[in-house]
Motif scaffolding. Structure first.
Motif, PDB file in Angstrom:
ATOM      1  N   VAL A  71       0.859  -1.179   0.000  1.00 14.75           N
ATOM      2  CA  VAL A  71       0.000   0.000   0.000  1.00 14.75           C
ATOM      3  C   VAL A  71       0.897   1.231   0.000  1.00 14.75           C
ATOM      4  N   ILE A  72       0.677   2.134  -0.943  1.00 12.34           N
ATOM      5  CA  ILE A  72       1.455   3.378  -0.954  1.00 12.34           C
ATOM      6  C   ILE A  72       0.501   4.565  -0.880  1.00 12.34           C
ATOM      7  N   SER A  73       0.744   5.418   0.101  1.00  9.14           N
ATOM      8  CA  SER A  73      -0.046   6.640   0.261  1.00  9.14           C
ATOM      9  C   SER A  73       0.888   7.823   0.313  1.00  9.14           C
ATOM     10  N   GLY A  74       0.282   8.987   0.289  1.00 12.30           N
ATOM     11  CA  GLY A  74       1.061  10.212   0.417  1.00 12.30           C
ATOM     12  C   GLY A  74       0.248  11.325  -0.191  1.00 12.30           C
ATOM     13  N   PRO A  75       0.430  12.523   0.308  1.00  9.11           N
ATOM     14  CA  PRO A  75      -0.333  13.645  -0.230  1.00  9.11           C
ATOM     15  C   PRO A  75      -0.058  13.834  -1.715  1.00  9.11           C
ATOM     16  N   SER A  76      -1.040  14.384  -2.378  1.00  9.80           N
ATOM     17  CA  SER A  76      -0.912  14.783  -3.764  1.00  9.80           C
ATOM     18  C   SER A  76       0.308  15.705  -3.894  1.00  9.80           C
ATOM     19  N   GLY A  77       1.274  15.343  -4.727  1.00 10.96           N
ATOM     20  CA  GLY A  77       2.464  16.174  -4.898  1.00 10.96           C
ATOM     21  C   GLY A  77       3.666  15.699  -4.095  1.00 10.96           C
ATOM     22  N   ALA A 127     -13.768  13.581 -12.462  1.00 10.52           N
ATOM     23  CA  ALA A 127     -13.657  13.659 -13.928  1.00 10.52           C
ATOM     24  C   ALA A 127     -12.230  13.305 -14.350  1.00 10.52           C
ATOM     25  N   PRO A 128     -12.086  12.661 -15.521  1.00  9.46           N
ATOM     26  CA  PRO A 128     -10.726  12.367 -16.006  1.00  9.46           C
ATOM     27  C   PRO A 128      -9.946  13.652 -16.252  1.00  9.46           C
ATOM     28  N   ARG A 129      -8.643  13.630 -15.932  1.00  6.34           N
ATOM     29  CA  ARG A 129      -7.771  14.753 -16.300  1.00  6.34           C
ATOM     30  C   ARG A 129      -7.292  14.531 -17.723  1.00  6.34           C
ATOM     31  N   HIS A 144       4.707  24.169  -3.635  1.00 10.60           N
ATOM     32  CA  HIS A 144       5.576  24.530  -4.751  1.00 10.60           C
ATOM     33  C   HIS A 144       5.521  23.454  -5.851  1.00 10.60           C
ATOM     34  N   ARG A 145       5.582  22.176  -5.441  1.00  8.34           N
ATOM     35  CA  ARG A 145       5.539  21.080  -6.430  1.00  8.34           C
ATOM     36  C   ARG A 145       4.200  21.034  -7.155  1.00  8.34           C
ATOM     37  N   LEU A 146       3.112  21.258  -6.409  1.00  7.35           N
ATOM     38  CA  LEU A 146       1.783  21.240  -7.043  1.00  7.35           C
ATOM     39  C   LEU A 146       1.656  22.384  -8.047  1.00  7.35           C
ATOM     40  N   GLY A 178       1.176  21.936 -12.324  1.00  9.47           N
ATOM     41  CA  GLY A 178       0.216  22.640 -13.171  1.00  9.47           C
ATOM     42  C   GLY A 178      -1.064  21.892 -13.513  1.00  9.47           C
ATOM     43  N   SER A 179      -1.390  20.785 -12.781  1.00 11.17           N
ATOM     44  CA  SER A 179      -2.645  20.097 -13.140  1.00 11.17           C
ATOM     45  C   SER A 179      -3.827  20.516 -12.273  1.00 11.17           C
ATOM     46  N   ASN A 180      -3.623  21.425 -11.339  1.00  9.68           N
ATOM     47  CA  ASN A 180      -4.727  21.917 -10.517  1.00  9.68           C
ATOM     48  C   ASN A 180      -4.714  23.441 -10.510  1.00  9.68           C
ATOM     49  N   ASP A 181      -5.916  24.058 -10.405  1.00  9.57           N
ATOM     50  CA  ASP A 181      -5.938  25.519 -10.313  1.00  9.57           C
ATOM     51  C   ASP A 181      -5.611  25.939  -8.865  1.00  9.57           C
ATOM     52  N   ALA A 182      -5.520  27.272  -8.638  1.00  9.72           N
ATOM     53  CA  ALA A 182      -5.034  27.763  -7.337  1.00  9.72           C
ATOM     54  C   ALA A 182      -5.914  27.276  -6.177  1.00  9.72           C
ATOM     55  N   ALA A 183      -7.244  27.263  -6.386  1.00  2.76           N
ATOM     56  CA  ALA A 183      -8.150  26.836  -5.306  1.00  2.76           C
ATOM     57  C   ALA A 183      -7.954  25.347  -5.017  1.00  2.76           C
ATOM     58  N   GLU A 184      -7.807  24.563  -6.076  1.00  2.00           N
ATOM     59  CA  GLU A 184      -7.592  23.110  -5.887  1.00  2.00           C
ATOM     60  C   GLU A 184      -6.271  22.852  -5.168  1.00  2.00           C
ATOM     61  N   ILE A 185      -5.254  23.648  -5.506  1.00  2.00           N
ATOM     62  CA  ILE A 185      -3.949  23.472  -4.855  1.00  2.00           C
ATOM     63  C   ILE A 185      -4.086  23.737  -3.355  1.00  2.00           C
TER      64      ILE A 185
END
Ligand code: 5GP
Length: 190
Positions: free
Chosen positions: A9-15, A41-43, A131-133, A137-144
């Motif tokens: 099992v591998i977890s970790g925050p997005s980014g 939704a698919p990216r 910074h990595r998120l 560039g796959s999320n907008d500022a609010a999503e980040i």
């Protein structure tokens, strides 16, 4: 009788780098990996049945009722779940089965005593994660900002225990991706 394979099992925050770690592990011939179901939704570039099984909320909920998921959880308002059967089949064939899931789902597996190696990939800091998120560039500022908030919660939750057993066997701080991948490989194949 053949040896049963191991669940990883591998977890970790997005980014934090877990998808890159998983991508490297998937190159190993012994490894099979879970394709999760999700209502998000698919990216751009994501393919149905390859990156995820993209389902409607109704379809997802029907499958919950039919007990089709090994675990499932809500993340950023969407449902995510691991289909049960691919893991059973892979382990019975002695394969290493990789699931990339968030912390609440992992907790469910621990609560049910599902044996496996549970790893959490952590970012060096929340600022570095943001910074990595931004760079990805796959999320907008609010999503980040939403993902950064979830990450802070996940970092705290990852240190929890279930009935005296820590949820994660190892928490790895991903400062340098190649080194982190090496460390994970050594844990899987000592
Ligand atoms: P993303 O939308 O960035 O692809 O995934 C968001 C989060 O959901 C990530 O932390 C990812 O690991 C997690 N996730 C993906 N599939 C599953 C799953 O089947 N179950 C659970 N619990 N989390 C999942």
């Amino acid at each position: 009788m053949t040896a049963r394979g191991q669940l990883v099992v591998i977890s970790g925050p997005s980014g934090a780098g877990k998808t890159s770690v998983c991508r490297a592990l998937k190159l190993h011939p012994e490894v099979e990996f879970s394709v999760s179901a999700t209502t998000r939704a698919p990216r751009l570039g994501e393919r149905d049945g390859v990156d995820y099984h993209f389902l409607s909320r109704d379809d997802f909920q029907r499958r919950i009722a039919e007990n089709q998921f090994l675990e499932w959880a809500t993340y950023a308002g969407n449902l995510y779940g691991t289909p049960r059967w691919p893991m059973d089949q892979a382990l019975a064939r002695g394969r290493t089965f990789l699931v990339e899931i968030e912390v609440k789902g992992t907790r469910q597996l621990r609560e049910r005593g599902v044996p496996g190696l549970y790893l959490f990939i952590a970012p060096p800091s929340i600022d570095e994660l943001r910074h990595r998120l931004q760079k990805r560039g796959s999320n907008d500022a609010a999503e980040i900002e939403q993902r950064v908030r979830i990450a802070a919660d996940e970092l705290a939750a990852a240190r929890d225990s279930v009935g005296g057993t820590p949820i994660y066997d190892v928490i790895l701080e991903n400062v340098d991706l190649d080194r982190t991948i090496d460390a994970v490989r050594r844990l899987l194949w000592p």
